[in-house]
Design a protein around this motif. Structure first.
Motif, PDB file in Angstrom:
ATOM      1  N   LYS A   1     -18.245 -16.045  40.854  1.00  0.00           N
ATOM      2  CA  LYS A   1     -19.057 -14.911  40.322  1.00  0.00           C
ATOM      3  C   LYS A   1     -18.271 -14.388  39.242  1.00  0.00           C
ATOM      4  O   LYS A   1     -18.863 -14.262  38.133  1.00  0.00           O
ATOM      5  CB  LYS A   1     -19.155 -13.827  41.497  1.00  0.00           C
ATOM      6  CG  LYS A   1     -19.751 -12.571  41.023  1.00  0.00           C
ATOM      7  CD  LYS A   1     -19.966 -11.426  42.038  1.00  0.00           C
ATOM      8  CE  LYS A   1     -20.466 -10.208  41.683  1.00  0.00           C
ATOM      9  NZ  LYS A   1     -20.566  -9.269  42.612  1.00  0.00           N
ATOM     10  N   ASN A   2     -16.965 -14.146  39.108  1.00  0.00           N
ATOM     11  CA  ASN A   2     -16.016 -13.570  38.095  1.00  0.00           C
ATOM     12  C   ASN A   2     -16.093 -14.633  36.956  1.00  0.00           C
ATOM     13  O   ASN A   2     -16.328 -14.366  35.754  1.00  0.00           O
ATOM     14  CB  ASN A   2     -14.684 -13.163  38.470  1.00  0.00           C
ATOM     15  CG  ASN A   2     -14.750 -11.964  39.243  1.00  0.00           C
ATOM     16  OD1 ASN A   2     -15.214 -10.700  38.786  1.00  0.00           O
ATOM     17  ND2 ASN A   2     -14.436 -11.898  40.387  1.00  0.00           N
TER      18      ASN A   2
ATOM     19  N   LEU B   1     -21.350 -22.278  48.117  1.00  0.00           N
ATOM     20  CA  LEU B   1     -19.661 -21.822  48.255  1.00  0.00           C
ATOM     21  C   LEU B   1     -19.643 -21.353  49.593  1.00  0.00           C
ATOM     22  O   LEU B   1     -20.416 -20.377  50.326  1.00  0.00           O
ATOM     23  CB  LEU B   1     -19.505 -20.863  47.357  1.00  0.00           C
ATOM     24  CG  LEU B   1     -20.002 -21.565  45.780  1.00  0.00           C
ATOM     25  CD1 LEU B   1     -19.767 -20.100  44.649  1.00  0.00           C
ATOM     26  CD2 LEU B   1     -19.166 -22.548  45.371  1.00  0.00           C
ATOM     27  N   ASP B   2     -18.490 -21.788  50.447  1.00  0.00           N
ATOM     28  CA  ASP B   2     -18.572 -21.533  51.932  1.00  0.00           C
ATOM     29  C   ASP B   2     -17.537 -20.303  52.274  1.00  0.00           C
ATOM     30  O   ASP B   2     -17.452 -20.112  53.409  1.00  0.00           O
ATOM     31  CB  ASP B   2     -17.981 -22.895  52.575  1.00  0.00           C
ATOM     32  CG  ASP B   2     -16.740 -23.377  51.945  1.00  0.00           C
ATOM     33  OD1 ASP B   2     -16.040 -22.673  51.137  1.00  0.00           O
ATOM     34  OD2 ASP B   2     -16.679 -24.506  52.342  1.00  0.00           O
ATOM     35  N   ASN B   3     -16.997 -19.635  51.248  1.00  0.00           N
ATOM     36  CA  ASN B   3     -16.216 -18.486  51.661  1.00  0.00           C
ATOM     37  C   ASN B   3     -16.380 -17.406  50.757  1.00  0.00           C
ATOM     38  O   ASN B   3     -16.638 -17.770  49.478  1.00  0.00           O
ATOM     39  CB  ASN B   3     -14.825 -18.865  52.196  1.00  0.00           C
ATOM     40  CG  ASN B   3     -14.074 -19.413  51.075  1.00  0.00           C
ATOM     41  OD1 ASN B   3     -13.789 -18.589  50.171  1.00  0.00           O
ATOM     42  ND2 ASN B   3     -13.271 -20.610  51.202  1.00  0.00           N
ATOM     43  N   GLU B   4     -16.013 -16.105  51.153  1.00  0.00           N
ATOM     44  CA  GLU B   4     -16.130 -15.080  50.325  1.00  0.00           C
ATOM     45  C   GLU B   4     -15.146 -15.140  49.131  1.00  0.00           C
ATOM     46  O   GLU B   4     -15.445 -15.008  47.928  1.00  0.00           O
ATOM     47  CB  GLU B   4     -15.657 -13.656  50.805  1.00  0.00           C
ATOM     48  CG  GLU B   4     -15.989 -12.414  50.389  1.00  0.00           C
ATOM     49  CD  GLU B   4     -17.516 -12.524  49.952  1.00  0.00           C
ATOM     50  OE1 GLU B   4     -17.918 -11.471  48.859  1.00  0.00           O
ATOM     51  OE2 GLU B   4     -18.359 -12.868  50.520  1.00  0.00           O
ATOM     52  N   ALA B   5     -13.706 -15.937  49.251  1.00  0.00           N
ATOM     53  CA  ALA B   5     -12.937 -15.808  48.148  1.00  0.00           C
ATOM     54  C   ALA B   5     -13.325 -16.740  46.939  1.00  0.00           C
ATOM     55  O   ALA B   5     -13.070 -16.409  45.915  1.00  0.00           O
ATOM     56  CB  ALA B   5     -11.673 -16.219  48.814  1.00  0.00           C
TER      57      ALA B   5
END
Length: 304
Positions: free
Chosen positions: A56-57, A46-50
């Motif tokens: 995760k959620n 997964l390449d970005n925080e969003a």
């Protein structure tokens, strides 16, 4: 291509790219689980925080859905969840995420085709009743008996008398379901005119999604205002205490999925069911057993 869109070409292309990335994410969701965590607890794919936060959620909520499933089975609950909304509103996407990690014998989807000639002569609710859950089951309706309040009314597939009879009958029908012990939850996925326009263009230009477009979908663009009026009447006349409507803002697909699943969990008084520890038994081996080789002609070619 940009007709009736308030977005500049550059913004439009970014939205289309985001939608394509969402398609890729759907595939990642099928593959990524805790086995892909590195030593820091991160998912390197997964390449970005969003996107990391989304997954995760999502995985956390899906873990809760598994607990809900166990509770439904153990307490012999009967659950019906209706998903309604405009074409391309994201109903199928959230249904996929809800059922993705559940037992299909417990949580099943009912997506009924148009009624055949025989079904058109039956009591209107009859073909839906056969899909209702038994004890310990969850049924998710991808569109439901509310077709009569929407597409059937707008497209002229039912008479005015049949339309009015539906509104007289459906509150009583749903009250009967609730009195029988069924937990009934109804979701309307709400998207804007512009968002539906963009999603339809995405389907037109993506060969993997063109099958999702039907002549009825295209008519829904022409009759946007008629569908809006039909939705408003439906919500007003069928929002009852026993089975209220819940509206999910769905212009952002990912947020809509997470919010819907979170809300669904909040509507159930579920608790984690304790299971006995599972112990894998030793394989029984017999000295006289000889495994027979599989003929090479039966082996699937190793193309990859």
């Amino acid at each position: 291509m940009f007709q009736n869109s308030a977005l500049e070409p550059q913004d439009f292309m970014q939205r289309m790219a985001d939608d394509l990335m969402d398609s890729y994410d759907e595939e990642l969701e099928q593959e990524i689980d805790d086995r892909y965590l590195d030593e820091n607890g991160e998912r390197p794919l997964l390449d970005n925080e969003a996107r990391r936060n989304y997954f995760k959620n999502l995985f956390r909520l899906q873990g809760e859905l598994v607990k809900l499933q166990d509770w439904v089975q153990q307490s012999r609950q009967k659950v019906v969840i209706l998903f309604e909304g405009r074409d391309a509103a994201g109903k199928g996407g959230v249904i996929k995420r809800i059922t993705q990690r559940l037992n299909p014998r417990v949580a099943r989807v009912a997506a009924l085709p148009a009624p055949n000639d025989r079904e058109r002569t039956q009591w209107y609710f009859q073909r839906y009743v056969s899909h209702l859950p038994a004890a310990g089951e969850i049924v998710l309706f991808d569109r439901s008996w509310y077709n009569r309040a929407g597409v059937e009314h707008v497209m002229g597939f039912c008479t005015d008398d049949e339309y009015e009879e539906f509104f007289r009958s459906v509150p009583e029908f749903e009250k009967m379901l609730v009195r029988s012990g069924i937990r009934l939850i109804k979701y309307w996925f709400s998207i804007t005119d512009e968002e539906q326009h963009l999603r339809f263009l995405g389907r037109i230009h993506d060969p993997l999604k063109q099958w999702k477009l039907s002549p009825m979908d295209l008519q829904s663009r022409v009759r946007w205002e008629e569908y809006t009026k039909a939705k408003e009447v439906m919500l007003e006349r069928t929002h009852i205490p026993e089975a209220p409507w819940w509206v999910v803002p769905a212009d952002d697909k990912k947020k809509a999925r997470l919010n819907c699943i979170s809300h669904l969990l909040s509507q159930m008084p579920y608790a984690e069911v304790q299971h006995p520890e599972v112990v894998l038994p030793e394989r029984v081996r017999h000295p006289d057993y000889i495994r027979q080789p599989v003929p090479q002609s039966m082996i699937v070619p190793q193309t990859y």
